[in-house]
Write a protein that holds these residues in place. Structure first.
Motif, PDB file in Angstrom:
ATOM      1  N   GLN A  83       0.823  -1.203   0.000  1.00  0.00           N
ATOM      2  CA  GLN A  83       0.000   0.000   0.000  1.00  0.00           C
ATOM      3  C   GLN A  83       0.865   1.265   0.000  1.00  0.00           C
ATOM      4  O   GLN A  83       0.491   2.291  -0.580  1.00  0.00           O
ATOM      5  N   PHE A  84       2.008   1.185   0.650  1.00  0.00           N
ATOM      6  CA  PHE A  84       2.958   2.296   0.645  1.00  0.00           C
ATOM      7  C   PHE A  84       3.415   2.595  -0.783  1.00  0.00           C
ATOM      8  O   PHE A  84       3.428   3.753  -1.224  1.00  0.00           O
ATOM      9  N   LEU A  85       3.768   1.556  -1.517  1.00  0.00           N
ATOM     10  CA  LEU A  85       4.160   1.739  -2.920  1.00  0.00           C
ATOM     11  C   LEU A  85       2.991   2.261  -3.753  1.00  0.00           C
ATOM     12  O   LEU A  85       3.189   3.062  -4.671  1.00  0.00           O
ATOM     13  N   ALA A  86       1.782   1.833  -3.436  1.00  0.00           N
ATOM     14  CA  ALA A  86       0.607   2.317  -4.155  1.00  0.00           C
ATOM     15  C   ALA A  86       0.387   3.811  -3.909  1.00  0.00           C
ATOM     16  O   ALA A  86      -0.011   4.549  -4.823  1.00  0.00           O
ATOM     17  N   ALA A  87       0.643   4.258  -2.688  1.00  0.00           N
ATOM     18  CA  ALA A  87       0.519   5.685  -2.384  1.00  0.00           C
ATOM     19  C   ALA A  87       1.531   6.494  -3.183  1.00  0.00           C
ATOM     20  O   ALA A  87       1.230   7.589  -3.683  1.00  0.00           O
ATOM     21  N   GLN A  88       2.751   5.972  -3.310  1.00  0.00           N
ATOM     22  CA  GLN A  88       3.760   6.657  -4.112  1.00  0.00           C
ATOM     23  C   GLN A  88       3.371   6.646  -5.585  1.00  0.00           C
ATOM     24  O   GLN A  88       3.495   7.656  -6.284  1.00  0.00           O
ATOM     25  N   ALA A  89       2.862   5.508  -6.056  1.00  0.00           N
ATOM     26  CA  ALA A  89       2.470   5.397  -7.464  1.00  0.00           C
ATOM     27  C   ALA A  89       1.357   6.378  -7.812  1.00  0.00           C
ATOM     28  O   ALA A  89       1.324   6.922  -8.926  1.00  0.00           O
ATOM     29  N   ALA A  90       0.442   6.613  -6.872  1.00  0.00           N
ATOM     30  CA  ALA A  90      -0.653   7.547  -7.116  1.00  0.00           C
ATOM     31  C   ALA A  90      -0.115   8.957  -7.346  1.00  0.00           C
ATOM     32  O   ALA A  90      -0.601   9.696  -8.204  1.00  0.00           O
ATOM     33  N   ARG A  91       0.893   9.331  -6.593  1.00  0.00           N
ATOM     34  CA  ARG A  91       1.518  10.648  -6.781  1.00  0.00           C
ATOM     35  C   ARG A  91       2.340  10.686  -8.068  1.00  0.00           C
ATOM     36  O   ARG A  91       2.322  11.673  -8.812  1.00  0.00           O
ATOM     37  N   GLU A  92       3.063   9.641  -8.323  1.00  0.00           N
ATOM     38  CA  GLU A  92       3.921   9.601  -9.505  1.00  0.00           C
ATOM     39  C   GLU A  92       3.099   9.670 -10.789  1.00  0.00           C
ATOM     40  O   GLU A  92       3.531  10.239 -11.792  1.00  0.00           O
ATOM     41  N   ALA A  93       1.882   9.108 -10.747  1.00  0.00           N
ATOM     42  CA  ALA A  93       1.034   9.058 -11.940  1.00  0.00           C
ATOM     43  C   ALA A  93       0.601  10.439 -12.407  1.00  0.00           C
ATOM     44  O   ALA A  93       0.304  10.630 -13.594  1.00  0.00           O
ATOM     45  N   LEU A 108       6.169  12.792  -1.749  1.00  0.00           N
ATOM     46  CA  LEU A 108       4.828  13.243  -1.382  1.00  0.00           C
ATOM     47  C   LEU A 108       3.938  12.046  -1.051  1.00  0.00           C
ATOM     48  O   LEU A 108       3.138  12.086  -0.110  1.00  0.00           O
ATOM     49  N   GLY A 109       4.081  10.963  -1.816  1.00  0.00           N
ATOM     50  CA  GLY A 109       3.331   9.751  -1.513  1.00  0.00           C
ATOM     51  C   GLY A 109       3.719   9.165  -0.168  1.00  0.00           C
ATOM     52  O   GLY A 109       2.874   8.614   0.553  1.00  0.00           O
ATOM     53  N   TYR A 110       4.988   9.279   0.169  1.00  0.00           N
ATOM     54  CA  TYR A 110       5.494   8.828   1.476  1.00  0.00           C
ATOM     55  C   TYR A 110       4.748   9.561   2.587  1.00  0.00           C
ATOM     56  O   TYR A 110       4.265   8.950   3.552  1.00  0.00           O
TER      57      TYR A 110
END
Length: 211
Positions: A83-93, A108-110
């Protein structure tokens, strides 16, 4: 923060959600209940029986799936890293494709993850209860670390010092804000807070990207 990743888990108080625990994905439901229990009661009050009660299932269900408390917390930590990686991916997208923009977005996702899921955040980095020798947890934690390494290298850094600087800056901000510190930053309007956090994160970028 804006555009925070949704928690995507059923509310235990919802009778429909409780019914889904019985004939849906029971393992996922127990993990969701475990996170809620950890958030409400902390590590000292955490128990398999209370997790089962919250999920509306037999008290034996968590033990059947996870063995004991450490097994459940280990599985929760593995899911937490995903889920941590998913939060980062949401910002990166929604960030620019440039390596430095992607690295700042990951930071920022962190912070998003720590602010929206502080109990899970603490489990990943401040608890000794999960068993990091577990293959699934080791793989999930390794993927999170490798993502950092890959992004730092893409941004022009490659040394241990580069990785440590980026990680320390992102983690420090996330930890302080999740703990209710940095009031001057927390009380800013969303856009202003985001801009300031991004500016702080940029200070840790490798020199080739920062310049």
């Amino acid at each position: 923060m804006t555009d925070l990743p949704p928690k995507l888990r059923p509310a235990p108080a919802d009778p429909a959600a409780t019914r889904r625990y019985h004939h849906g994905d029971l393992r996922a439901a127990l993990l969701a209940a475990a996170e809620d229990e950890l958030a409400d009661r902390g590590m000292e009050g955490f128990s398999l029986r209370q997790v089962a009660k919250r999920a509306g299932v037999s008290h034996a269900a968590p033990a059947h799936h996870f063995g004991d408390v450490q097994g459940l917390l280990t599985a929760l930590a593995a899911e937490g890293f995903r889920q941590f990686l998913a939060a980062q991916a949401a910002r990166e997208a929604v960030a620019g494709p440039e390596p430095d923009a992607q690295l700042v977005a990951a930071g920022l996702g962190y912070v998003d993850f720590a602010m929206t899921r502080p109990a899970l955040f603490r489990l990943l980095w401040q608890s000794e209860r999960p068993d990091f020798r577990d293959a699934d947890l080791g793989q999930a934690a390794g993927a999170a670390h490798q993502h950092l390494v890959d992004q730092v290298m893409a941004a022009g850094g490659g040394s241990t010092a580069d990785e440590a600087a980026v990680w320390a800056m992102a983690h420090g901000l996330a930890d302080l804000m999740a703990a209710g510190r940095l009031d001057a930053l927390r009380t800013l309007p969303d856009a202003a807070r985001e801009a300031m956090i991004a500016g702080i994160l940029r200070r840790a970028l490798p020199q080739s990207a920062a310049g």
